[in-house]
Design a protein around this motif. Structure first.
Motif, PDB file in Angstrom:
ATOM      1  N   ILE A   5      35.014  13.002  36.535  1.00  0.00           N
ATOM      2  CA  ILE A   5      34.558  12.513  35.238  1.00  0.00           C
ATOM      3  C   ILE A   5      35.675  11.630  34.688  1.00  0.00           C
ATOM      4  CG2 ILE A   5      33.843  13.158  32.920  1.00  0.00           C
ATOM      5  CD1 ILE A   5      32.866  15.815  34.164  1.00  0.00           C
ATOM      6  N   VAL A   6      35.322  10.363  34.417  1.00  0.00           N
ATOM      7  CA  VAL A   6      36.305   9.360  34.016  1.00  0.00           C
ATOM      8  C   VAL A   6      35.945   8.824  32.636  1.00  0.00           C
ATOM      9  CG1 VAL A   6      37.397   7.169  34.639  1.00  0.00           C
ATOM     10  CG2 VAL A   6      36.604   8.708  36.431  1.00  0.00           C
ATOM     11  N   LYS A   7      36.951   8.734  31.758  1.00  0.00           N
ATOM     12  CA  LYS A   7      36.751   8.126  30.440  1.00  0.00           C
ATOM     13  C   LYS A   7      37.312   6.714  30.481  1.00  0.00           C
ATOM     14  CE  LYS A   7      39.016   8.940  26.364  1.00  0.00           C
ATOM     15  NZ  LYS A   7      39.471   9.757  25.235  1.00  0.00           N
ATOM     16  N   CYS A   8      36.427   5.732  30.265  1.00  0.00           N
ATOM     17  CA  CYS A   8      36.806   4.324  30.264  1.00  0.00           C
ATOM     18  C   CYS A   8      36.847   3.832  28.823  1.00  0.00           C
ATOM     19  CB  CYS A   8      35.795   3.503  31.068  1.00  0.00           C
ATOM     20  SG  CYS A   8      35.631   4.010  32.783  1.00  0.00           S
ATOM     21  N   CYS A   9      37.931   3.202  28.433  1.00  0.00           N
ATOM     22  CA  CYS A   9      38.099   2.713  27.066  1.00  0.00           C
ATOM     23  C   CYS A   9      38.311   1.204  27.081  1.00  0.00           C
ATOM     24  CB  CYS A   9      39.300   3.363  26.404  1.00  0.00           C
ATOM     25  SG  CYS A   9      39.212   5.139  26.317  1.00  0.00           S
ATOM     26  N   ILE A  10      37.661   0.531  26.140  1.00  0.00           N
ATOM     27  CA  ILE A  10      37.854  -0.902  25.959  1.00  0.00           C
ATOM     28  C   ILE A  10      38.352  -1.101  24.535  1.00  0.00           C
ATOM     29  CG2 ILE A  10      36.792  -3.187  25.991  1.00  0.00           C
ATOM     30  CD1 ILE A  10      34.700  -2.046  27.919  1.00  0.00           C
ATOM     31  N   ALA A  11      39.533  -1.687  24.401  1.00  0.00           N
ATOM     32  CA  ALA A  11      40.175  -1.847  23.096  1.00  0.00           C
ATOM     33  C   ALA A  11      39.572  -3.029  22.347  1.00  0.00           C
ATOM     34  CB  ALA A  11      41.672  -2.018  23.261  1.00  0.00           C
ATOM     35  N   THR A  12      38.541  -2.759  21.583  1.00  0.00           N
ATOM     36  CA  THR A  12      37.955  -3.737  20.671  1.00  0.00           C
ATOM     37  C   THR A  12      38.289  -3.260  19.264  1.00  0.00           C
ATOM     38  OG1 THR A  12      35.859  -2.554  20.576  1.00  0.00           O
ATOM     39  CG2 THR A  12      36.069  -4.236  22.280  1.00  0.00           C
ATOM     40  N   TYR A  13      37.716  -3.883  18.257  1.00  0.00           N
ATOM     41  CA  TYR A  13      37.944  -3.414  16.890  1.00  0.00           C
ATOM     42  C   TYR A  13      37.393  -2.008  16.690  1.00  0.00           C
ATOM     43  CZ  TYR A  13      39.263  -8.168  15.796  1.00  0.00           C
ATOM     44  OH  TYR A  13      39.887  -9.378  15.782  1.00  0.00           O
ATOM     45  N   VAL A  20      31.957   8.322  32.469  1.00  0.00           N
ATOM     46  CA  VAL A  20      31.214   8.054  33.695  1.00  0.00           C
ATOM     47  C   VAL A  20      31.528   9.155  34.704  1.00  0.00           C
ATOM     48  CG1 VAL A  20      30.856   6.369  35.537  1.00  0.00           C
ATOM     49  CG2 VAL A  20      31.452   5.584  33.257  1.00  0.00           C
ATOM     50  N   GLU A  21      30.508   9.576  35.441  1.00  0.00           N
ATOM     51  CA  GLU A  21      30.698  10.545  36.525  1.00  0.00           C
ATOM     52  C   GLU A  21      30.505   9.828  37.850  1.00  0.00           C
ATOM     53  OE1 GLU A  21      28.278  14.304  38.207  1.00  0.00           O
ATOM     54  OE2 GLU A  21      28.798  14.392  36.087  1.00  0.00           O
ATOM     55  N   VAL A  22      31.499   9.913  38.728  1.00  0.00           N
ATOM     56  CA  VAL A  22      31.434   9.253  40.029  1.00  0.00           C
ATOM     57  C   VAL A  22      31.755  10.262  41.127  1.00  0.00           C
ATOM     58  CG1 VAL A  22      32.005   6.947  39.190  1.00  0.00           C
ATOM     59  CG2 VAL A  22      33.831   8.469  39.850  1.00  0.00           C
ATOM     60  N   GLU A  23      31.282   9.966  42.330  1.00  0.00           N
ATOM     61  CA  GLU A  23      31.606  10.807  43.481  1.00  0.00           C
ATOM     62  C   GLU A  23      32.969  10.409  44.033  1.00  0.00           C
ATOM     63  OE1 GLU A  23      28.669  11.175  46.446  1.00  0.00           O
ATOM     64  OE2 GLU A  23      27.080  11.634  45.023  1.00  0.00           O
ATOM     65  N   ALA A  37      34.619   3.949  38.937  1.00  0.00           N
ATOM     66  CA  ALA A  37      34.026   4.226  37.623  1.00  0.00           C
ATOM     67  C   ALA A  37      33.737   2.930  36.864  1.00  0.00           C
ATOM     68  CB  ALA A  37      34.954   5.121  36.808  1.00  0.00           C
ATOM     69  N   TRP A  38      34.682   1.963  36.904  1.00  0.00           N
ATOM     70  CA  TRP A  38      34.441   0.673  36.239  1.00  0.00           C
ATOM     71  C   TRP A  38      33.270  -0.053  36.882  1.00  0.00           C
ATOM     72  CZ3 TRP A  38      35.756  -0.365  31.602  1.00  0.00           C
ATOM     73  CH2 TRP A  38      36.946   0.092  31.053  1.00  0.00           C
ATOM     74  N   LYS A  39      33.175   0.009  38.186  1.00  0.00           N
ATOM     75  CA  LYS A  39      32.067  -0.642  38.889  1.00  0.00           C
ATOM     76  C   LYS A  39      30.729  -0.027  38.491  1.00  0.00           C
ATOM     77  CE  LYS A  39      30.545  -1.956  43.493  1.00  0.00           C
ATOM     78  NZ  LYS A  39      30.837  -1.910  44.926  1.00  0.00           N
ATOM     79  N   LYS A  40      30.678   1.297  38.417  1.00  0.00           N
ATOM     80  CA  LYS A  40      29.447   1.966  38.014  1.00  0.00           C
ATOM     81  C   LYS A  40      29.096   1.643  36.570  1.00  0.00           C
ATOM     82  CE  LYS A  40      27.169   6.426  37.854  1.00  0.00           C
ATOM     83  NZ  LYS A  40      27.276   7.863  38.126  1.00  0.00           N
ATOM     84  N   LEU A  41      30.094   1.608  35.706  1.00  0.00           N
ATOM     85  CA  LEU A  41      29.857   1.286  34.297  1.00  0.00           C
ATOM     86  C   LEU A  41      29.311  -0.125  34.137  1.00  0.00           C
ATOM     87  CD1 LEU A  41      30.075   2.160  31.345  1.00  0.00           C
ATOM     88  CD2 LEU A  41      32.419   1.322  31.363  1.00  0.00           C
ATOM     89  N   TYR A  50      34.811  -7.681  25.519  1.00  0.00           N
ATOM     90  CA  TYR A  50      36.133  -8.080  25.985  1.00  0.00           C
ATOM     91  C   TYR A  50      37.187  -7.233  25.293  1.00  0.00           C
ATOM     92  CZ  TYR A  50      33.948 -12.180  28.018  1.00  0.00           C
ATOM     93  OH  TYR A  50      33.166 -13.011  28.767  1.00  0.00           O
ATOM     94  N   GLY A  51      38.294  -7.035  25.962  1.00  0.00           N
ATOM     95  CA  GLY A  51      39.394  -6.279  25.386  1.00  0.00           C
ATOM     96  C   GLY A  51      40.201  -5.606  26.484  1.00  0.00           C
ATOM     97  N   ASN A  52      41.329  -5.043  26.098  1.00  0.00           N
ATOM     98  CA  ASN A  52      42.163  -4.304  27.046  1.00  0.00           C
ATOM     99  C   ASN A  52      41.397  -3.103  27.556  1.00  0.00           C
ATOM    100  OD1 ASN A  52      44.495  -5.673  27.366  1.00  0.00           O
ATOM    101  ND2 ASN A  52      45.691  -4.444  25.931  1.00  0.00           N
ATOM    102  N   ARG A  53      41.466  -2.867  28.853  1.00  0.00           N
ATOM    103  CA  ARG A  53      40.714  -1.773  29.468  1.00  0.00           C
ATOM    104  C   ARG A  53      41.669  -0.739  30.037  1.00  0.00           C
ATOM    105  NH1 ARG A  53      35.563  -4.720  32.327  1.00  0.00           N
ATOM    106  NH2 ARG A  53      34.916  -5.792  30.436  1.00  0.00           N
ATOM    107  N   THR A  54      41.394   0.502  29.691  1.00  0.00           N
ATOM    108  CA  THR A  54      42.142   1.622  30.248  1.00  0.00           C
ATOM    109  C   THR A  54      41.149   2.698  30.676  1.00  0.00           C
ATOM    110  OG1 THR A  54      42.383   2.663  28.074  1.00  0.00           O
ATOM    111  CG2 THR A  54      44.179   1.230  28.801  1.00  0.00           C
TER     112      THR A  54
END
Length: 63
Positions: A5-13, A20-23, A37-41, A50-54
């Motif tokens: 289980i992955v938490k993807c964050c995009i730094a916007t306002y 996302v859950e990936v195998e 996880a980014w690919k699945k998202l 757009y924004g910084n991605r972590t």
């Protein structure tokens, strides 16, 4: 084959967060899991802002 289980964050306002859950294999490195996880998202969402991605792995579930 386990899952992660992955938490993807995009730094916007608004600081957009997605979970996302990936195998994954039990001994797979974190960078590969996060890339998957980014690919699945990207395939699930129509457009991502757009924004910084972590991303961090919240949990691994071994099978």
């Amino acid at each position: 084959m386990g899952k992660a289980i992955v938490k993807c964050c995009i730094a916007t306002y608004a600081e957009d967060e997605y979970v996302v859950e990936v195998e994954c294999a039990n001994d797979e490195i974190d960078e590969v899991i996060i890339a998957r996880a980014w690919k699945k998202l990207k395939s699930e969402e129509q457009a991502l802002p757009y924004g910084n991605r972590t991303a961090i792995i919240l949990r691994r579930i071994a099978d």
